[in-house]
Design an enzyme around this catalytic site. Structure first.
Site, PDB file in Angstrom:
ATOM      1  CB  CYS A   3      -0.680   0.068   0.969  1.00 37.09           C
ATOM      2  SG  CYS A   3       0.054   0.071   2.618  1.00 37.09           S
ATOM      3  CG  HIS A  61      30.906  10.901  30.440  1.00 40.32           C
ATOM      4  ND1 HIS A  61      30.042  11.136  31.059  1.00 40.32           N
ATOM      5  CD2 HIS A  61      31.198  11.617  28.422  1.00 40.32           C
ATOM      6  CE1 HIS A  61      29.227  12.314  30.625  1.00 40.32           C
ATOM      7  NE2 HIS A  61      29.413  11.558  29.147  1.00 40.32           N
TER       8      HIS A  61
END
Length: 727
Positions: free
Chosen positions: A31, A649
């Site tokens: 579709c 970090h």
């Protein structure tokens, strides 16, 4: 056993593997957004692997061995590629089954408790779905005509329009008027009946010969008026029997009912006549039986059913307009994903055909624009957080929605994947519905996809614009300010993104122009030490147990070095003992499992250590190139000369501090030596912001190395070896 969809090959090839191979495909259609597989054995498909493919938005298994794969706007291309694969040269048709196979298959199909319901809505959906393109094209022609009407170029309601504009009318009316024939063709094809027979039966009651009887003065034809709908009804006596005459242009219930009965007749005739004469006698008797049955029985029944539903909704709209206007947009978000919205679409067409206008599409616009607004919120967040894949998905879905009125790319590509979106989107639906109801409702005299381009077809246009604008921005604001991810998912997604960016040399030097969230880019490091490495931790597997993880392990000679003593940074390597990564900050070394961040604990960013800092001076742990420096100062990436990549970090979620408390002393693109100052951090400010201060150091390309061995459970000074890397 499921066939894996992963591996090499194009998307088409991987999808075909994921559904169990070409031999498992009975049929394939598509579709506007989905591939629709009918499989021989649904258990052979691997939905999880299919969901993981780039280019697949969602996988929707259904009963009866059916499987839908949501692709989005590229569905036609992917469908074509699949059908052109060498293994699909037969169109996916499997070899002829034995009687035992057929019986077993039928038993398997009956295992779904509500398979009949799935079949019913599949029938409705497949009857309309192939028409989406021409319906959309027709609605855009209507929109253009409405704009010209609003600008005073032409009066499309005038009875004396020129031939030019009458022809323009024909351009869009062709789709709506002959819609019953189109629907009959698709419905017959769905039920495995000759689609041209279905179309011919429906066309018979739409010929000028048939419609010419309506309101005619031919003897035997009487006409009455329906006071409720304001329509006329004519009855003719044919073969001595009363036959209600209707203009079936634009009707959808009639062909749906007709084809359901046609399928029984057609297949019954196939069993009666020998196969050698099927081509002649099956269509002939099918038409001979079904055209009168349609004209005398099914046609009037379909009209009555459609009118009855239309009158019921019209009564609700007239007597409780606010309830109706709220109900429609709140229902659609649940109907569309299940394909249950097609009956309402059929009612819209029925209303236009009988009343001359429709009152459902106006409130429905509130749902569509709330849907698109939620997608816009996701798009803004994906830009803010630099989520490339989500940004691309949201951009395509928003374009399909705003300009095409198609909601499936938003629903399947985004909304159904994140449970936080739906409640916020529903608030937008509610706001728009209330506005439509309070301001008296919105009508349209055309079937139009609710997009920006079709706004002019709604009346009053100002009310519609206010409602859809409120729906759009309400949903967008709620999604943007509360996020579509949970805080935990956001942290994880940002960490994965930062790692991916750090691993890409193309993005490294542009770090100052980006907002790094949760983690920074990986840093490569080369460090050596005379300290002996523990030889028992040769695996980089996150769950591997290393003797050095214990405070009592004697394998780390510097384990008892006091934090107050600052030895010279260690940044040399010995081939036998590997490369030693030095502590970027003084403090207590802990395992990644103890740092309180699920992304680092999962080793998604590589193996490494966490350090509970004794002070705020963070230095380079190795010699190398400083590839990435977060402008917020919370993350750094270094790559050593021999390709080891290291990420430093500072804190958890400290990006939210927007650099406050971080005094960055380095810049991306330059060479650093072990011990060079990267940033000075105000640890009290980090604690005041309620963020953990633990500093993390990981080797982001751990998978490329022989082993990465963390040395935890010790107090260290800056420069003490805490990780051993072996190539």
């Amino acid at each position: 056993m499921n066939t894996p969809a992963t591996g090499h090959g194009t998307l088409a090839e991987r999808i075909l593997r994921g559904v169990g191979g070409a031999e498992n495909v009975e049929s394939l259609t598509h579709c506007a957004t989905r591939l629709r597989f009918q499989l021989h054995d649904g258990a052979k498909a691997d939905p999880a692997a299919l969901d993981a493919l780039d280019g697949v938005m969602a996988t929707v298994p259904q009963s009866g061995d059916r499987l839908q794969i949501v692709i989005g706007g590229a569905v036609a291309r992917v469908y074509s590629e699949i059908m052109n694969l060498p293994s699909m040269t037969s169109g996916g048709t499997a070899p002829r089954k034995s009687d035992a196979d057929v019986k077993a298959e039928m038993r398997a199909k009956s295992r779904g408790r509500f398979a009949w319901l799935d079949n019913f809505f599949e029938y409705l959906s497949d009857s309309f779905r192939p028409l989406m393109g021409v319906l959309l094209g027709s609605s855009l022609i209507i929109a253009i005509a409405s704009v010209l009407d609003a600008l005073g170029v032409v009066d499309f309601r005038a009875a004396d329009k020129s031939a030019t504009w009458v022809f323009v009318d024909a351009m869009w009316r062709s789709v709506l008027y002959f819609l019953p024939i189109f629907v009959a063709y698709n419905a017959a094809k769905k039920l495995k009946v000759d689609p041209w027979v279905g179309a011919a039966v429906m066309a018979a009651v739409m010929t000028p010969n048939f419609t010419g009887l309506i309101n005619s003065k031919i003897p035997g034809v009487t006409t009455t008026t329906n006071e409720t709908l304001g329509t006329t009804e004519s009855v003719a006596h044919v073969f001595g029997l009363p036959m209600q005459l209707n203009d079936y242009g634009g009707q959808v219930f009639v062909p749906l009912l007709m084809v359901a009965l046609l399928a029984l007749v057609y297949k019954g005739l196939q069993r009666i006549f020998p196969e050698s004469v099927h081509m002649v006698f099956v269509p002939f008797f099918s038409m001979l039986i079904m055209i009168p049955v349609t004209a005398f029985l099914i046609g009037p029944l379909g009209i009555w059913a459609g009118n009855g539903l239309g009158e019921g909704l019209s009564w609700l709209n007239n007597n409780a307009p606010i309830v109706f206007a709220i109900m429609i947009p709140l229902l659609y978000p649940f109907l569309v994903p299940l394909g249950l919205h097609w009956p309402l679409n059929a009612l819209m067409l029925q209303n236009i055909n009988t009343l001359g206008y429709d009152f459902i599409q106006g409130p429905m616009g509130a749902w569509n624009f709330a849907c698109f607004g939620a997608t816009a919120g996701v798009l803004l967040l994906s830009v803010r957080h630099r989520e490339k894949e989500m940004r691309q998905t949201a951009t395509g879905a928003l374009a399909a929605g705003l300009f095409g009125g198609i909601s499936e790319p938003s629903l399947y590509g985004i909304h159904l994947r994140f449970k936080r979106i739906y409640p916020r989107m529903l608030v937008g639906c509610l706001v728009g519905g209330v506005i439509v109801g309070v301001l008296g409702g919105v009508d349209t005299n055309a079937f139009a996809f609710t997009s920006l381009l079709t706004i002019p077809v709604f009346d009053p246009m100002l009310v519609y614009v206010i409602a859809i604008t409120a729906s759009f921005f309400t949903a967008m604001a709620l999604v943007y300010f509360s996020d579509f991810r949970t805080p935990q998912d956001r942290a994880r997604a940002n960490a994965e993104r930062d790692a991916a960016e750090a691993a890409s040399p193309e993005t490294g030097t542009a770090a100052d122009d980006r907002e790094l969230v949760t983690v920074g880019a990986p840093a490569a490091s080369q460090a050596g030490s005379a300290a002996a490495a523990t030889p028992t931790a040769e695996s980089a597997t996150p769950t591997a147990t290393t003797p050095t993880a214990s405070p009592t392990t004697p394998a780390a000679p510097t384990a008892t070095a006091p934090a107050a003593v600052a030895p010279a940074p260690v940044a040399t390597a010995t081939a036998a003992k590997g490369i030693e990564l030095a502590a970027p900050v003084a403090g207590r070394v802990v395992d990644l499992d103890e740092v309180g961040d699920p992304v680092f604990a999962s080793r998604a960013l590589g193996e490494g250590v966490g350090i509970e800092p004794a002070d705020g001076r963070v230095v380079a742990p190795v010699d190398g190139e400083l590839m990435v420096v977060a402008d917020t100062g919370h993350a750094f990436g270094i790559r050593t000369a021999d390709g080891v990549e290291v990420l430093i970090h500072v804190g958890i979620d400290t990006v939210q501090m927007q650099g406050e408390g971080f005094d960055v002393r380095a810049e991306a693109g330059r060479q650093v030596r072990a011990g060079d100052l990267l940033v000075e951090v105000d640890l009290d400010a980090v604690r005041a912001a309620e963020h953990p201060t633990v500093t993390l150091m990981t080797v982001t390309n751990t998978a490329e190395l022989a082993s990465v061995e963390p040395h935890t459970g010790q107090d260290v000074a800056v420069g003490a070896p805490v990780v051993t890397v072996r190539r």
